[in-house]
Enzyme design. Sequence first.
Site, short mmCIF file in Angstrom:
data_model
loop_
_atom_site.label_atom_id
_atom_site.label_comp_id
_atom_site.label_asym_id
_atom_site.label_seq_id
_atom_site.Cartn_x
_atom_site.Cartn_y
_atom_site.Cartn_z
N ALA A 75 66.46 10.92 72.26
CA ALA A 75 65.64 10.38 73.35
C ALA A 75 64.80 11.53 73.91
O ALA A 75 65.18 12.70 73.78
CB ALA A 75 66.54 9.78 74.42
N GLU A 77 71.66 7.69 66.81
CA GLU A 77 71.98 6.33 67.26
C GLU A 77 71.00 5.31 66.67
O GLU A 77 71.39 4.21 66.29
CB GLU A 77 71.96 6.27 68.79
CG GLU A 77 73.10 7.07 69.41
CD GLU A 77 72.95 7.25 70.90
OE1 GLU A 77 71.90 7.78 71.34
OE2 GLU A 77 73.85 6.87 71.65
N GLU A 123 74.41 15.24 73.18
CA GLU A 123 74.15 14.93 74.59
C GLU A 123 75.03 15.74 75.54
O GLU A 123 74.63 16.08 76.65
CB GLU A 123 74.36 13.43 74.85
CG GLU A 123 73.28 12.54 74.26
CD GLU A 123 73.56 12.10 72.83
OE1 GLU A 123 74.45 12.71 72.16
OE2 GLU A 123 72.91 11.15 72.36
N GLY A 129 69.80 10.22 70.34
CA GLY A 129 69.22 8.90 70.11
C GLY A 129 68.70 8.72 68.69
O GLY A 129 68.61 7.58 68.20
N1 CAA Z 1 63.01 15.38 73.67
C1 CAA Z 1 61.81 15.91 73.97
N2 CAA Z 1 61.24 16.91 73.26
C2 CAA Z 1 61.91 17.37 72.22
C3 CAA Z 1 63.16 16.87 71.82
C4 CAA Z 1 63.71 15.82 72.61
N3 CAA Z 1 64.88 15.23 72.31
N4 CAA Z 1 63.60 17.53 70.74
C5 CAA Z 1 62.63 18.42 70.44
N5 CAA Z 1 61.62 18.33 71.32
C6 CAA Z 1 60.37 19.09 71.37
C7 CAA Z 1 60.61 20.50 71.91
O1 CAA Z 1 60.62 20.50 73.32
C8 CAA Z 1 59.41 21.22 71.33
O2 CAA Z 1 58.28 20.90 72.10
P1 CAA Z 1 57.25 22.06 72.59
O3 CAA Z 1 56.66 22.56 71.31
O4 CAA Z 1 56.29 21.34 73.45
O5 CAA Z 1 58.06 23.08 73.26
C9 CAA Z 1 59.23 20.56 69.97
O6 CAA Z 1 59.90 19.30 70.05
C10 CAA Z 1 59.87 21.36 68.85
O7 CAA Z 1 61.23 21.56 69.21
P2 CAA Z 1 61.92 23.01 69.13
O8 CAA Z 1 60.92 24.09 69.42
O9 CAA Z 1 63.14 22.97 69.97
O10 CAA Z 1 62.27 23.03 67.56
P3 CAA Z 1 63.46 23.84 66.85
O11 CAA Z 1 63.20 23.70 65.38
O12 CAA Z 1 63.59 25.19 67.42
O13 CAA Z 1 64.81 23.04 67.24
C11 CAA Z 1 66.14 21.07 67.54
C12 CAA Z 1 65.00 21.75 66.76
C13 CAA Z 1 67.45 21.76 67.22
C14 CAA Z 1 66.19 19.62 67.10
C15 CAA Z 1 65.87 21.18 69.06
O14 CAA Z 1 64.53 20.73 69.31
C16 CAA Z 1 66.79 20.34 69.91
O15 CAA Z 1 67.92 20.74 70.15
N6 CAA Z 1 66.31 19.18 70.41
C17 CAA Z 1 67.07 18.35 71.31
C18 CAA Z 1 68.17 17.57 70.59
C19 CAA Z 1 68.97 16.75 71.59
O16 CAA Z 1 69.58 17.27 72.49
N7 CAA Z 1 68.93 15.42 71.43
C20 CAA Z 1 69.62 14.50 72.31
C21 CAA Z 1 68.67 13.98 73.34
S1 CAA Z 1 69.49 13.03 74.59
C22 CAA Z 1 69.67 11.49 73.91
O17 CAA Z 1 69.26 11.24 72.80
C23 CAA Z 1 70.37 10.48 74.76
C24 CAA Z 1 70.72 9.21 74.08
O18 CAA Z 1 71.86 8.96 73.75
C25 CAA Z 1 69.72 8.19 73.80
#
Ligand code: CAA
Length: 291
Positions: free
Chosen positions: A99, A145, A165, A142
Amino acid sequence: MAALCRAAVASLCAPRTLPSALAAVRASSAGAQYQHILVGKKGEKENVGFIQLNRTKALNALCDALMRELGQALDEFENDPAVGAIVLTGSEKAFAAGADIKEMESKTFQECYAGNFLSHWNRVATAKKPVIAAVNGYALGGGCELAMMCDIIYAGDKAQFGQPEILLGTIPGAGGTQRLTRAVGKSLAMEMVLTGDRISAQEAKANGLVSKVYPASQVVDEAIRCGEKIASNSKLITAMAKEAVNGAFELTLAEGNRLEKHLFHATFSTIDRKEGMSAFVAKRKANFTDQ
Ligand code: CAA
C-alpha cells in the site's frame, strides 16, 4: 475488451518491460483512460484479460487511485464474454511494494474506520473469473496480499514475498494475516508477519504460496498460457469450479462438501456438461458455449 488507452498501449509496447508478453496487446477505440495500470487482451484468441500495474517509479505502490482503476478494469473484463481468465502483473523489479505509505502516513484512525479503509481492495478476491498473478520482484505488504487475492500465483525466480508492515508500526490490513496463514501455515506466516522478513520465490513454492516458479523473463508468458488454457474451457463451469475451491477457505469441511455437491449437480443442468461428456464419448474435442 472495451478499455484500452492508446497511451497505455504505446507504453506497453515499449521494450523496457516484459517484451515478449506485450506483443499481442491491441488497442480498442472506445476505452477507459487509466493512469496507473495498463490494460489489454492477450493470447492467440485474445481471451485473456491483461492488467499491468504501472507506477514503476514507486515500485507499484498501491495508491487508492490505482486500486480503483484495478477494480474498474476487472469490472470490464468480467463483463466481456470473450475473456475467460485475467492475468495481473507488475514490473520486473516489483509486482507491488505494498500500500502507498506516503498516502497512508497522515491517516487517522477515525478516517480509516469511517471510510472502511482498504475495503474496496476486496474486489480482486471477489472476481468471478479466474485471476492469475504473475509476480516478479517485490510482492510486499499489500503487494503480497494482492497476489494472494488472486486464484493462482506464478512467480519469477527473483520474486520476494513479505509482510513487512510490522516494521512500519502496523499490521497487514488487506487479508495478509488470514490468506498467508492459510497458504503457508501458522509458523512461517507468524514468522513473516512478526519479523517482516521476506521469503524467496523458491521458499514460496516450497510452502505452497505459489504454484510455479519460472525464470523472471518467462513468468508473464507462462501466466498467459495458463490463462489461455483456462479460457478454453466453459466459462460457466470454470466459475462454478472457482466458487467450489474458494469454499474451502471459508466453510467447514461438511459445508464445503455440500457446496461442492450442489455445484456439481448444477453442472448437470448445463449445455456445456452435456457437450463435454458427449464429446468425450464421441472421441472429439468439446465445443463449449458457456451455457
Ligand atoms: N509506498 C510508497 N512509496 C513506496 C513504497 C510504498 N509501499 N515502496 C517503495 N516506494 C517508493 C519509495 O519511496 C521510492 O520513492 P522515491 O524515489 O520518491 O523516494 C521508490 O518507491 C523506490 O523505492 P526505494 O528507493 O525504497 O527502492 P529500494 O530498491 O531501495 O527498496 C523496497 C525497495 C525494499 C521495496 C523498499 O522500497 C521498501 O521497503 N518499500 C516499502 C515496503 C513496505 O513496507 N510495504 C508495506 C506497505 S504497508 C501495507 O502494504 C499495508 C497493507 O497491508 C495493505
